[in-house]
Design a protein around this motif. Structure first.
Motif, PDB file in Angstrom:
ATOM      1  N   ALA A   1       0.833  -1.212   0.000  1.00  0.00           N
ATOM      2  CA  ALA A   1       0.000   0.000   0.000  1.00  0.00           C
ATOM      3  C   ALA A   1       0.864   1.256   0.000  1.00  0.00           C
ATOM      4  O   ALA A   1       0.540   2.246  -0.678  1.00  0.00           O
ATOM      5  N   MET A   2       1.971   1.218   0.737  1.00  0.00           N
ATOM      6  CA  MET A   2       2.890   2.364   0.741  1.00  0.00           C
ATOM      7  C   MET A   2       3.450   2.597  -0.661  1.00  0.00           C
ATOM      8  O   MET A   2       3.548   3.736  -1.126  1.00  0.00           O
ATOM      9  N   ARG A   3       3.808   1.518  -1.325  1.00  0.00           N
ATOM     10  CA  ARG A   3       4.360   1.632  -2.680  1.00  0.00           C
ATOM     11  C   ARG A   3       3.301   2.157  -3.651  1.00  0.00           C
ATOM     12  O   ARG A   3       3.578   3.039  -4.474  1.00  0.00           O
ATOM     13  N   GLU A   4       2.087   1.609  -3.559  1.00  0.00           N
ATOM     14  CA  GLU A   4       1.015   2.042  -4.465  1.00  0.00           C
ATOM     15  C   GLU A   4       0.673   3.513  -4.250  1.00  0.00           C
ATOM     16  O   GLU A   4       0.333   4.232  -5.202  1.00  0.00           O
ATOM     17  N   GLU A   5       0.781   3.963  -3.010  1.00  0.00           N
ATOM     18  CA  GLU A   5       0.500   5.367  -2.710  1.00  0.00           C
ATOM     19  C   GLU A   5       1.503   6.280  -3.414  1.00  0.00           C
ATOM     20  O   GLU A   5       1.138   7.321  -3.965  1.00  0.00           O
ATOM     21  N   VAL A   6       2.759   5.866  -3.428  1.00  0.00           N
ATOM     22  CA  VAL A   6       3.786   6.659  -4.115  1.00  0.00           C
ATOM     23  C   VAL A   6       3.575   6.596  -5.627  1.00  0.00           C
ATOM     24  O   VAL A   6       3.697   7.600  -6.331  1.00  0.00           O
ATOM     25  N   GLU A   7       3.252   5.404  -6.126  1.00  0.00           N
ATOM     26  CA  GLU A   7       3.039   5.241  -7.571  1.00  0.00           C
ATOM     27  C   GLU A   7       1.869   6.092  -8.066  1.00  0.00           C
ATOM     28  O   GLU A   7       1.839   6.506  -9.227  1.00  0.00           O
ATOM     29  N   ALA A   8       0.913   6.353  -7.192  1.00  0.00           N
ATOM     30  CA  ALA A   8      -0.279   7.103  -7.586  1.00  0.00           C
ATOM     31  C   ALA A   8      -0.105   8.611  -7.500  1.00  0.00           C
ATOM     32  O   ALA A   8      -1.021   9.362  -7.858  1.00  0.00           O
ATOM     33  N   LEU A   9       1.057   9.075  -7.054  1.00  0.00           N
ATOM     34  CA  LEU A   9       1.266  10.512  -6.911  1.00  0.00           C
ATOM     35  C   LEU A   9       1.173  11.211  -8.267  1.00  0.00           C
ATOM     36  O   LEU A   9       1.735  10.747  -9.267  1.00  0.00           O
ATOM     37  N   ASP A  10       0.481  12.333  -8.301  1.00  0.00           N
ATOM     38  CA  ASP A  10       0.342  13.144  -9.518  1.00  0.00           C
ATOM     39  C   ASP A  10       1.096  14.454  -9.287  1.00  0.00           C
ATOM     40  O   ASP A  10       0.708  15.262  -8.446  1.00  0.00           O
ATOM     41  N   ILE A  11       2.192  14.656 -10.022  1.00  0.00           N
ATOM     42  CA  ILE A  11       3.044  15.831  -9.780  1.00  0.00           C
ATOM     43  C   ILE A  11       2.862  16.916 -10.843  1.00  0.00           C
ATOM     44  O   ILE A  11       3.620  17.886 -10.875  1.00  0.00           O
ATOM     45  N   LYS A  12       1.853  16.778 -11.694  1.00  0.00           N
ATOM     46  CA  LYS A  12       1.692  17.742 -12.803  1.00  0.00           C
ATOM     47  C   LYS A  12       1.514  19.174 -12.313  1.00  0.00           C
ATOM     48  O   LYS A  12       2.011  20.111 -12.925  1.00  0.00           O
ATOM     49  N   ASP A  13       0.804  19.331 -11.208  1.00  0.00           N
ATOM     50  CA  ASP A  13       0.474  20.685 -10.756  1.00  0.00           C
ATOM     51  C   ASP A  13       1.296  21.149  -9.557  1.00  0.00           C
ATOM     52  O   ASP A  13       0.965  22.159  -8.941  1.00  0.00           O
ATOM     53  N   VAL A  14       2.354  20.398  -9.215  1.00  0.00           N
ATOM     54  CA  VAL A  14       3.103  20.774  -8.005  1.00  0.00           C
ATOM     55  C   VAL A  14       4.529  21.222  -8.309  1.00  0.00           C
ATOM     56  O   VAL A  14       5.265  21.568  -7.402  1.00  0.00           O
ATOM     57  N   THR A  15       4.931  21.207  -9.576  1.00  0.00           N
ATOM     58  CA  THR A  15       6.292  21.606  -9.922  1.00  0.00           C
ATOM     59  C   THR A  15       6.276  22.907 -10.715  1.00  0.00           C
ATOM     60  O   THR A  15       5.426  23.121 -11.574  1.00  0.00           O
ATOM     61  N   ALA A  16       7.242  23.762 -10.419  1.00  0.00           N
ATOM     62  CA  ALA A  16       7.285  25.088 -11.044  1.00  0.00           C
ATOM     63  C   ALA A  16       7.818  25.032 -12.472  1.00  0.00           C
ATOM     64  O   ALA A  16       7.435  25.843 -13.306  1.00  0.00           O
ATOM     65  N   ASN A  17       8.710  24.089 -12.772  1.00  0.00           N
ATOM     66  CA  ASN A  17       9.304  24.021 -14.105  1.00  0.00           C
ATOM     67  C   ASN A  17       9.709  22.585 -14.410  1.00  0.00           C
ATOM     68  O   ASN A  17       9.614  21.691 -13.560  1.00  0.00           O
ATOM     69  N   TRP A  18      10.193  22.364 -15.622  1.00  0.00           N
ATOM     70  CA  TRP A  18      10.511  21.003 -16.052  1.00  0.00           C
ATOM     71  C   TRP A  18      11.703  20.418 -15.309  1.00  0.00           C
ATOM     72  O   TRP A  18      11.786  19.202 -15.099  1.00  0.00           O
ATOM     73  N   VAL A  19      12.623  21.285 -14.869  1.00  0.00           N
ATOM     74  CA  VAL A  19      13.767  20.787 -14.106  1.00  0.00           C
ATOM     75  C   VAL A  19      13.295  20.194 -12.779  1.00  0.00           C
ATOM     76  O   VAL A  19      13.667  19.075 -12.392  1.00  0.00           O
ATOM     77  N   ASN A  20      12.448  20.966 -12.061  1.00  0.00           N
ATOM     78  CA  ASN A  20      11.901  20.461 -10.806  1.00  0.00           C
ATOM     79  C   ASN A  20      11.096  19.183 -11.024  1.00  0.00           C
ATOM     80  O   ASN A  20      11.115  18.268 -10.203  1.00  0.00           O
ATOM     81  N   SER A  21      10.406  19.127 -12.143  1.00  0.00           N
ATOM     82  CA  SER A  21       9.601  17.956 -12.451  1.00  0.00           C
ATOM     83  C   SER A  21      10.474  16.714 -12.619  1.00  0.00           C
ATOM     84  O   SER A  21      10.166  15.639 -12.092  1.00  0.00           O
ATOM     85  N   ILE A  22      11.584  16.866 -13.343  1.00  0.00           N
ATOM     86  CA  ILE A  22      12.493  15.732 -13.567  1.00  0.00           C
ATOM     87  C   ILE A  22      13.106  15.266 -12.249  1.00  0.00           C
ATOM     88  O   ILE A  22      13.194  14.069 -11.965  1.00  0.00           O
ATOM     89  N   VAL A  23      13.528  16.229 -11.413  1.00  0.00           N
ATOM     90  CA  VAL A  23      14.124  15.887 -10.119  1.00  0.00           C
ATOM     91  C   VAL A  23      13.120  15.133  -9.256  1.00  0.00           C
ATOM     92  O   VAL A  23      13.438  14.100  -8.648  1.00  0.00           O
TER      93      VAL A  23
END
Length: 682
Positions: free
Chosen positions: A27-49
């Motif tokens: 469940a811990m792993r699935e919770e991480v796999e389900a994370l959606d980061i589209k709206d939480v990163t300021a730029n593509w560099v932060n997104s890649i990191v």
């Protein structure tokens, strides 16, 4: 119809907790796999990191089928820890409410699992150890530490885990860490630690678990500065590479010393006497002199033209600037970068005296002036480290000038190439040459320092190699692992104090592990007969194994190859990995004998499997490896394969101590006399 298993059966309850823990980890792993980061990163560099961090977290949360989630349990006495029960495992696991189901073995609350005893129970009422078969929980064993009626005894499950046959790469020892090992593992990050440990004392495993502990206790700091494990060769690194990932640590880099100093391609070799001189610490001063010899004092004044004005800096002032940089003894490249700015500052002083108001932009422009560049090129020319070393090894006069008072004429002759190379690219560099280039490179430009370095099999390094490793942790710390009795190079260290001084860590603490957990008592007792002849004064390892192990010596009629094949066949009848160790010169004929017998074998570093368990190991690559059963071919040939008897006996000591369960020695030639018992020699 089978009878129902009672619900109060402890084994059933523990299996239920294991299933629930695995479900929670999933469940811990699935919770991480389900994370959606589209709206939480300021730029593509932060997104890649962030994506990379999430990928690493998913990998760290993997449930390895044959790696138990927990291996022990602590029941604390009330009111300590509120009388709680903790399951101890390789990583932290929590349920949907955030309550811990498994505690990371590195957490402070887990330490009593390794340290508690009847004499010092540390508020622990019960310690439970678990036994597994193929990843399934099949047994448990309890120690009631607060019950005076129970005697101190060796854990049956612990002993079985230590002696368990293994196939494949090295396993972690997280379930079997002993109190003296645990103290080393949990030592702080700030100081450097040296661990002297004989065969089977677990020093390599201790070093790797120390890295895992430090990453747990100082993760943020080490994430910035980095960690590195240095091993003696690629085979060794392949053997240990799965230990840290099994503990959830994926970011630790691994390398050999040769990897660290790979500035040029190695295509040549040195005679032992030459390699000893190249590895001597005096070479550092020879190189420093050679680098600094490029600095020349200015003979002419400097004239800088800016617009309609001319600004003159006299030769004596330029000389003062050059001397001041020289006396500061900063790195050659840093001084060369500082020189034009210092000269430009002298020009700016004259501008200010003439009533002008120059700023930093003017100073930078003056520093780039052609006349200033010409002075810098003349007084402080660029130095290419590989070209510098090439000249030292090719030009007798240049070498003599900078080795004067440091190296004898005979030592200088050993360094000089019989046929000088025309260029860096065509030179047949040796491994020792690359270390010299690395030293010269650091004299020109500072080497990047890591937060922590683990150096294994350290006894085999030369002083110059120690310096190369030390440069990688000048602002960090190190864990140095080794055994003085296993030094098998002509330049092997005789003293940890000396070695640590070359490493740049003279204040390091030296700890000694003398309890042998991996090598059977009969085997280590036999190998220890060599100690008085190769490492006088070094304490022999005391095996704490209750099982003495299988040990035998077989004398062959003429050539031992046939008898060796038969011994390998007998060893393969046992469970676990088999290592056939022989002098390097005998590997080819033994390989042919195995082929003729239809007996498949692996090379060191290739992973053993249930179908392929025999590895043919040259004695020169045996260090750091271990096998359940070892067949050792012709001990005398192992000794004779080295340049001197002391090194040969140490190589033999290494070969004798690779077995975890059994050792068979096969020989046609007489055994080395040093293996005779004292009474027989007398």
């Amino acid at each position: 119809m089978s009878a129902a298993v009672p619900t109060d059966d402890p084994l059933v309850r523990e299996r239920s907790h294991l299933s629930a823990s695995r479900a929670a980890l999933r469940a811990m792993r699935e919770e991480v796999e389900a994370l959606d980061i589209k709206d939480v990163t300021a730029n593509w560099v932060n997104s890649i990191v962030l994506e990379r961090q999430i990928e690493d977290r998913i990998k760290a949360l993997a449930d390895l089928a044959h790696t138990p989630l927990f291996f022990g349990r602590l029941d604390y006495l009330p009111p300590t820890q509120h009388g709680q029960r903790f399951y101890i495992g390789r990583r932290h696991v929590h349920d949907a409410h955030g309550d811990p189901m498994v505690i990371d073995w590195r957490a402070p609350v887990s330490q009593p699992y390794y340290q508690a005893s009847k004499k010092d129970p540390r508020d622990v009422g019960l310690r439970r150890r678990f036994g597994y078969t193929g990843g399934e929980l099949t047994a448990y064993e309890d120690e009631h530490l607060s019950d005076p009626a129970e005697l101190e005894r060796t854990s049956r499950l612990l002993q079985a885990e230590i002696e368990r046959p293994r196939v494949g790469p090295m396993r972690d020892i997280v379930a079997t860490i002993q109190p003296e090992q645990d103290e080393i593992v949990r030592s702080g990050l700030s100081g450097t630690l040296c661990v002297q440990g004989g065969p089977g004392t677990g020093k390599t495993a201790v070093g790797l678990h120390r890295v895992a502990y430090l990453l747990y206790a100082h993760r943020e700091r080490l994430a910035r500065t980095g960690t590195l494990v240095i091993g003696p060769n690629r085979s060794f690194l392949q053997y240990i590479e799965q230990v840290l990932p099994a503990l959830g640590e994926l970011e630790v880099k691994q390398a050999t010393v040769d990897d660290l100093v790979a500035h040029v391609e190695v295509r040549g070799t040195d005679e032992a006497a030459t390699a000893v001189v190249k590895g001597d610490a005096r070479m550092a001063e020879v190189l420093r002199r050679a680098v600094r010899s490029h600095v020349k004092l200015p003979a002419e004044p400097l004239m800088v033209v800016r617009g309609s004005r001319r600004w003159r800096v006299p030769a004596y002032e330029l000389e003062e600037i050059v001397r001041e940089l020289t006396e500061r003894d900063i790195r050659y490249g840093a001084a060369r970068e500082a020189l034009p700015q210092r000269i430009a500052h002298a020009v700016l002083v004259r501008m200010e005296q003439a009533g002008e108001a120059p700023d930093d932009r003017v100073q930078n422009a003056v520093a780039r002036n052609a006349a200033v560049k010409a002075v810098v090129k003349e007084c402080w020319p660029p130095v290419e480290p590989a070209k510098l070393v090439l000249r030292l090894l090719s030009d007798p006069e240049f070498l003599a000038e900078h080795a004067a008072g440091l190296l004898s004429d005979e030592e200088q002759k050993l360094l000089l190439w019989a046929k000088p190379a025309r260029s860096v690219r065509t030179a047949k560099w040796s491994a020792a040459d690359t270390v010299l280039i690395d030293e010269a490179t650091d004299l020109v430009e500072r080497t990047h320092s890591l937060g922590h370095v683990v150096l294994d099999e350290a006894q085999d390094l030369s002083p110059m190699q120690y310096r190369a490793v030390g440069r990688r942790c000048t602002t960090g710390s190190a864990t140095v692992l080794g055994d003085l009795a296993q030094g098998t190079t002509p330049w092997a260290t005789r003293s940890w104090e000396t070695a640590l001084a070359h490493l740049g860590k003279p204040e390091a603490r030296v700890e000694e592990l003398t309890a042998g957990f991996r090598v059977p008592s009969e085997v280590i007792a036999y190998a220890s007969r060599l100690l008085p002849h190769m490492a006088p004064g070094l304490a022999p390892v005391e095996s704490v194994r209750e099982n003495p192990g299988d040990f035998g010596i077989r004398e062959a009629a003429e050539d031992s190859a046939g008898a060796v094949v038969a011994a390998c066949a007998d060893a393969l009848a046992h469970e676990g990995s088999i290592g056939l160790i022989a002098a390097d010169a005998r590997i080819a004929p033994l390989a042919a004998a195995l082929d003729a017998a239809g007996m498949p074998y692996l090379a060191p570093g290739e992973e053993t499997t249930a179908e392929s368990r025999l590895t043919l190991v040259p004695a020169s690559l045996a260090k750091g490896l271990e096998y359940d059963y070892v067949v050792l071919d012709e001990p005398a040939a192992v000794v004779d394969g080295e340049p001197d008897e002391r090194t040969g006996l140490r190589r033999l000591y290494v070969a004798l101590t690779r077995a975890v369960s059994g050792l068979t020695i096969v020989h046609a030639a007489p055994l080395p006399g040093q293996l005779e018992p004292v009474a027989a020699r007398g």
